[in-house]
Design a protein around this motif. Structure first.
Motif, short mmCIF file in Angstrom:
data_model
loop_
_atom_site.label_atom_id
_atom_site.label_comp_id
_atom_site.label_asym_id
_atom_site.label_seq_id
_atom_site.Cartn_x
_atom_site.Cartn_y
_atom_site.Cartn_z
N CYS A 42 0.83 -1.20 0.00
CA CYS A 42 0.00 0.00 0.00
C CYS A 42 0.86 1.25 0.00
O CYS A 42 1.90 1.28 0.65
CB CYS A 42 -0.86 0.06 1.26
N SER A 43 0.41 2.27 -0.67
CA SER A 43 0.99 3.60 -0.58
C SER A 43 0.04 4.59 -1.23
O SER A 43 -0.54 4.30 -2.27
CB SER A 43 2.34 3.68 -1.28
N GLN A 44 -0.08 5.75 -0.61
CA GLN A 44 -0.91 6.79 -1.20
C GLN A 44 -0.28 7.28 -2.50
O GLN A 44 -0.98 7.70 -3.41
CB GLN A 44 -1.06 7.96 -0.23
N LYS A 45 1.02 7.20 -2.58
CA LYS A 45 1.74 7.70 -3.75
C LYS A 45 1.84 6.62 -4.82
O LYS A 45 2.18 5.48 -4.54
CB LYS A 45 3.14 8.15 -3.34
N GLY A 46 1.54 7.00 -6.04
CA GLY A 46 1.72 6.08 -7.15
C GLY A 46 3.16 6.10 -7.64
O GLY A 46 3.93 7.00 -7.33
N GLY A 47 3.54 5.07 -8.37
CA GLY A 47 4.86 5.02 -8.98
C GLY A 47 6.00 4.67 -8.03
O GLY A 47 7.16 4.92 -8.34
N VAL A 48 5.66 4.09 -6.87
CA VAL A 48 6.71 3.75 -5.92
C VAL A 48 7.13 2.28 -6.02
O VAL A 48 7.99 1.84 -5.28
CB VAL A 48 6.31 4.08 -4.46
N GLY A 49 6.51 1.53 -6.91
CA GLY A 49 6.91 0.15 -7.13
C GLY A 49 6.07 -0.89 -6.41
O GLY A 49 6.53 -2.01 -6.20
N LYS A 50 4.83 -0.56 -6.06
CA LYS A 50 3.96 -1.52 -5.37
C LYS A 50 3.73 -2.77 -6.22
O LYS A 50 3.88 -3.89 -5.73
CB LYS A 50 2.61 -0.88 -5.03
N THR A 51 3.36 -2.57 -7.47
CA THR A 51 3.07 -3.70 -8.34
C THR A 51 4.30 -4.56 -8.57
O THR A 51 4.25 -5.79 -8.44
CB THR A 51 2.51 -3.20 -9.69
N ARG A 166 5.61 -2.23 7.56
CA ARG A 166 7.01 -1.91 7.38
C ARG A 166 7.13 -1.03 6.14
O ARG A 166 6.44 -1.24 5.15
CB ARG A 166 7.88 -3.16 7.18
N VAL A 167 8.02 -0.04 6.23
CA VAL A 167 8.32 0.81 5.08
C VAL A 167 9.54 0.22 4.38
O VAL A 167 10.53 -0.13 5.03
CB VAL A 167 8.60 2.26 5.52
N VAL A 168 9.44 0.08 3.07
CA VAL A 168 10.55 -0.43 2.27
C VAL A 168 11.01 0.69 1.35
O VAL A 168 10.21 1.22 0.56
CB VAL A 168 10.11 -1.65 1.41
N VAL A 169 12.27 1.09 1.47
CA VAL A 169 12.81 2.09 0.56
C VAL A 169 13.08 1.38 -0.75
O VAL A 169 13.83 0.40 -0.82
CB VAL A 169 14.08 2.76 1.13
N ASN A 170 12.46 1.85 -1.79
CA ASN A 170 12.46 1.22 -3.10
C ASN A 170 13.02 2.18 -4.14
O ASN A 170 12.96 3.39 -3.97
CB ASN A 170 11.01 0.82 -3.44
N LEU A 171 13.52 1.65 -5.22
CA LEU A 171 14.01 2.43 -6.35
C LEU A 171 15.13 3.39 -5.95
O LEU A 171 15.25 4.49 -6.51
CB LEU A 171 12.86 3.21 -7.01
N ALA A 172 15.95 3.00 -5.01
CA ALA A 172 17.10 3.82 -4.61
C ALA A 172 18.21 3.66 -5.64
O ALA A 172 18.51 2.54 -6.06
CB ALA A 172 17.60 3.41 -3.24
N ASP A 173 18.80 4.74 -6.05
CA ASP A 173 19.88 4.72 -7.03
C ASP A 173 21.19 4.43 -6.31
O ASP A 173 21.68 5.26 -5.54
CB ASP A 173 19.95 6.07 -7.75
N PRO A 174 21.79 3.26 -6.54
CA PRO A 174 23.02 2.91 -5.83
C PRO A 174 24.19 3.82 -6.19
O PRO A 174 25.14 3.93 -5.42
CB PRO A 174 23.29 1.46 -6.24
#
Length: 190
Positions: A42-51, A166-174
């Motif tokens: 779940c997230s209110q924000k779209g485009g965070v990688g839920k799918t 739990r919050v998962v930080v996703n799409l982080a640029d290494p």
């Protein structure tokens, strides 16, 4: 090439794992006998990688510990669209129907059910229905300032429902190093 089975119900298409996905394996682990674990993304924000996260978690679960089902509760239907384009999947996927979301624990033959939610809290009724059956909510977050407030709102709504999350930080640029991720955590901890 793998053949995908489709079981059609009332206005839904249930895409099942292809028969030959595990062609080299002698047996597929049977599903647990008790109600499945229900994990909602779940997230209110779209485009965070839920799918993407829901599909990857379902594939990993299917590969290492049993049968998985993805419920596509997003009106965009991205998970279903991706599954239809795939030749073979190690898990099943079902587009959610109204009234079905309160009965997630009734899914038989699965160890884990992953629910891909819409990128909005406007449908709080839908979130409330899903939270009735959820064991754990995962909130994906992009390490950017504009993701903090929607993440906090989502966490508040899930917490109010009494569901652990739990919050998962996703799409982080290494290539940017740990700075953006650490800054995101710092903003969340305020």
């Amino acid at each position: 090439m793998a053949q995908r089975q489709a079981i059609r119900g009332a206005n839904t298409e249930h895409i099942c794992a292809g028969d030959d996905y595990r062609a080299g394996m002698s047996t597929i682990a049977p599903a647990r006998l008790a109600a499945p674990w229900v994990i909602s993304l779940c997230s209110q924000k779209g485009g965070v990688g839920k799918t993407t996260l829901a599909l990857l978690l379902a594939a990993t679960t299917a590969d290492i510990s049993g049968r998985a089902l993805v419920i596509d509760a997003d009106t965009q239907g991205s998970a279903t669209e991706i599954a239809q384009a795939a030749d073979s999947l190690p898990f099943d996927i079902l587009a959610a129907e109204p009234g079905q979301l309160t009965r997630l624990r009734e899914a038989t033959g699965y160890d884990t059910v992953f629910v891909d939610m819409a990128g909005s809290l406007d449908a709080l009724g839908t979130l409330g229905q899903v939270m009735q059956s959820t064991d754990l909510a995962i909130i994906p977050m992009i390490p950017e300032r504009q993701s903090v407030t929607p993440t906090l709102r989502t966490a508040q709504a899930i917490g109010d429902a009494g569901v652990p999350f739990r919050v998962v930080v996703n799409l982080a640029d290494p290539l940017r190093g740990p700075g953006p991720v650490e800054a995101a955590w710092e903003l969340l901890d305020r």
